[in-house]
Enzyme design. Structure first.
Site, PDB file in Angstrom:
ATOM      1  N   HIS A 110       0.832  -1.208   0.000  1.00  0.00           N
ATOM      2  CA  HIS A 110       0.000   0.000   0.000  1.00  0.00           C
ATOM      3  C   HIS A 110       0.872   1.266   0.000  1.00  0.00           C
ATOM      4  CE1 HIS A 110      -3.138  -2.578   2.310  1.00  0.00           C
ATOM      5  NE2 HIS A 110      -3.664  -2.338   1.131  1.00  0.00           N
ATOM      6  N   ARG A 122      -2.301  -6.270  -8.157  1.00  0.00           N
ATOM      7  CA  ARG A 122      -1.228  -7.220  -7.871  1.00  0.00           C
ATOM      8  C   ARG A 122      -1.120  -8.252  -8.972  1.00  0.00           C
ATOM      9  NH1 ARG A 122      -3.382  -7.875  -1.944  1.00  0.00           N
ATOM     10  NH2 ARG A 122      -5.182  -7.253  -3.167  1.00  0.00           N
TER      11      ARG A 122
HETATM   12  P1  ADP Z   1      -9.934  -3.276  -0.387  1.00  0.00           P
HETATM   13  O1  ADP Z   1     -10.825  -3.783   0.697  1.00  0.00           O
HETATM   14  O2  ADP Z   1     -10.484  -2.053  -1.075  1.00  0.00           O
HETATM   15  O3  ADP Z   1      -9.435  -4.315  -1.348  1.00  0.00           O
HETATM   16  P2  ADP Z   1      -7.200  -3.189   0.583  1.00  0.00           P
HETATM   17  O4  ADP Z   1      -6.709  -2.416   1.755  1.00  0.00           O
HETATM   18  O5  ADP Z   1      -7.082  -4.670   0.640  1.00  0.00           O
HETATM   19  O6  ADP Z   1      -8.689  -2.705   0.423  1.00  0.00           O
HETATM   20  O7  ADP Z   1      -6.493  -2.688  -0.745  1.00  0.00           O
HETATM   21  C1  ADP Z   1      -6.587  -1.357  -1.200  1.00  0.00           C
HETATM   22  C2  ADP Z   1      -6.000  -1.248  -2.591  1.00  0.00           C
HETATM   23  O8  ADP Z   1      -4.601  -1.540  -2.539  1.00  0.00           O
HETATM   24  C3  ADP Z   1      -6.575  -2.221  -3.613  1.00  0.00           C
HETATM   25  O9  ADP Z   1      -6.604  -1.567  -4.876  1.00  0.00           O
HETATM   26  C4  ADP Z   1      -5.577  -3.361  -3.624  1.00  0.00           C
HETATM   27  O10 ADP Z   1      -5.596  -4.057  -4.854  1.00  0.00           O
HETATM   28  C5  ADP Z   1      -4.300  -2.579  -3.442  1.00  0.00           C
HETATM   29  N1  ADP Z   1      -3.214  -3.404  -2.862  1.00  0.00           N
HETATM   30  C6  ADP Z   1      -3.273  -4.200  -1.784  1.00  0.00           C
HETATM   31  N2  ADP Z   1      -2.083  -4.785  -1.543  1.00  0.00           N
HETATM   32  C7  ADP Z   1      -1.242  -4.341  -2.518  1.00  0.00           C
HETATM   33  C8  ADP Z   1       0.135  -4.609  -2.859  1.00  0.00           C
HETATM   34  N3  ADP Z   1       0.867  -5.460  -2.161  1.00  0.00           N
HETATM   35  N4  ADP Z   1       0.660  -3.961  -3.930  1.00  0.00           N
HETATM   36  C9  ADP Z   1      -0.110  -3.118  -4.672  1.00  0.00           C
HETATM   37  N5  ADP Z   1      -1.413  -2.834  -4.414  1.00  0.00           N
HETATM   38  C10 ADP Z   1      -1.972  -3.435  -3.358  1.00  0.00           C
END
Ligand code: ADP
Length: 167
Positions: free
Chosen positions: A20, A98
């Site tokens: 993130h 991802r």
């Molecule tokens: P949500 O419940 O909206 O999926 P998350 O906190 O799991 O919330 O993820 C928020 C955003 O960050 C999403 O677009 C997710 O795909 C992206 N994301 C999560 N982990 C990673 C990572 N390791 N690398 C890049 N993007 C990520």
């Protein structure tokens, strides 16, 4: 003068991972202002409360460096994403992609949001190779089983997880 380019980066952030933070840093460089929107999302059964997640994300932003944190705001939201975008005067929604497995969901969501709010564009940033395997859900699972999560989250988040899962 053109209006500032404002984006929102929505997520549950339970907890915020290095993946993130990487997306936040890269998105902030493309925009004048990035609002990180921490979704209340009770349906996902988060282990940190909404106030805790906002506080943890804010703390991470203080350590971003390169003057990027000046361009970033962190706030909670609930309800429709496009309403949150309009409320923040944002024209961009940032999401992280991802693997192929993220694509279907993100594609569907961005298409529906585009129908409801054609003035807001979804921009997906590819996860960096170093972080593309990191998921909050797996980090929690590993921490619950007593594993070391220090490669996946900051030391601050790792210790907060340890505290929360103690006992
Ligand atoms: P949500 O419940 O909206 O999926 P998350 O906190 O799991 O919330 O993820 C928020 C955003 O960050 C999403 O677009 C997710 O795909 C992206 N994301 C999560 N982990 C990673 C990572 N390791 N690398 C890049 N993007 C990520």
């Amino acid at each position: 003068m053109s209006s500032p380019k404002i984006g929102i980066y929505p997520g549950t952030f339970d907890p915020i991972t290095n993946g993130h933070t990487d997306i936040i840093g890269r998105a902030a460089r493309l925009l004048d202002k990035l609002v990180v929107g921490v979704a209340v999302n009770p349906g996902k059964g988060p282990i940190f409360t909404i106030d805790e997640r906002v506080e943890i994300v804010r703390e991470e932003m203080n350590h971003l460096g390169n003057g990027l944190s000046d361009r970033i705001e962190v706030t909670q939201f609930s309800g429709l994403l496009i309403d949150f975008a309009h409320q923040e005067n944002a024209t961009v929604i940032i999401r992280g992609l991802r693997a192929v497995s993220d694509f279907d969901y993100e594609f569907q969501m961005s298409s529906m949001n585009a129908k409801m709010a054609p003035d807001v564009e979804t921009v997906c940033l590819m996860a960096s190779d170093k972080y593309q395997f990191i998921a909050s859900s797996l980090v929690k699972e590993i921490a619950k089983l007593g594993g070391d999560v220090s490669q996946f989250v900051s030391s601050r988040v790792a210790s907060q997880l340890g505290e929360r899962l103690k006992g």
